[in-house]
Design a protein around this motif. Structure first.
Motif, PDB file in Angstrom:
ATOM      1  N   ASP A  79       0.809  -1.218   0.000  1.00 19.86           N
ATOM      2  CA  ASP A  79       0.000   0.000   0.000  1.00 19.86           C
ATOM      3  C   ASP A  79       0.851   1.282   0.000  1.00 19.86           C
ATOM      4  N   THR A  81       2.708   4.557  -1.213  1.00 15.27           N
ATOM      5  CA  THR A  81       2.424   5.566  -2.232  1.00 15.27           C
ATOM      6  C   THR A  81       3.664   6.434  -2.411  1.00 15.27           C
ATOM      7  N   SER A  84       4.018   8.371   0.847  1.00 17.93           N
ATOM      8  CA  SER A  84       4.590   7.600   1.960  1.00 17.93           C
ATOM      9  C   SER A  84       6.061   7.272   1.697  1.00 17.93           C
TER      10      SER A  84
END
Length: 123
Positions: A79, A81, A84
């Motif tokens: 997850d 990105t 992040s």
């Protein structure tokens, strides 16, 4: 010596070529049980020795590679990105430490990141 100090057997690890972090785990384990290793070398009357600079270098490598390990794991999350990843890289750059190795690593990472990043224009 390891069993006496830790209450269980702990073995040294060998670097695993296909895994980038094998050297981290190998050096971390060595650092954890270095006193036991030094005692065993004395008991075995081997002429192998480590001076303080070598042991300090191993410690510096472990301390610098530990945030790298966490950053790589965070960026490789399913997850993850771009945001992040950017936050993770900022965290990494701020937590590498100030040893000679860490400063060189930080400089190399900064140069490589600057080569790969492009400016985004907003209208």
């Amino acid at each position: 010596h390891v069993k006496d100090e830790f209450g269980k057997e702990i073995q040294l690890l060998i670097d695993v070529k296909p895994r980038w972090n094998g050297i981290f785990f190998m050096l971390k384990r060595f650092h954890e049980i270095k006193n036991c290793i030094l005692k065993a070398l004395i008991d075995a009357k081997l002429r192998i020795s480590f001076d303080e600079k070598e042991l300090e270098l191993i410690y510096d490598l472990v301390k610098a590679l530990e945030p790298v390990k966490f950053a790589v794991e965070a960026i490789c999350q399913r997850d993850a990105t771009l945001l992040s990843a950017d936050i993770t890289i900022d965290f990494l750059m701020n937590n590498l430490g100030n040893s000679v190795f860490a400063v060189q690593l930080k400089g190399s990472l900064a140069r490589r990141l600057n080569e790969r990043r492009t400016l985004c224009l907003h209208y």
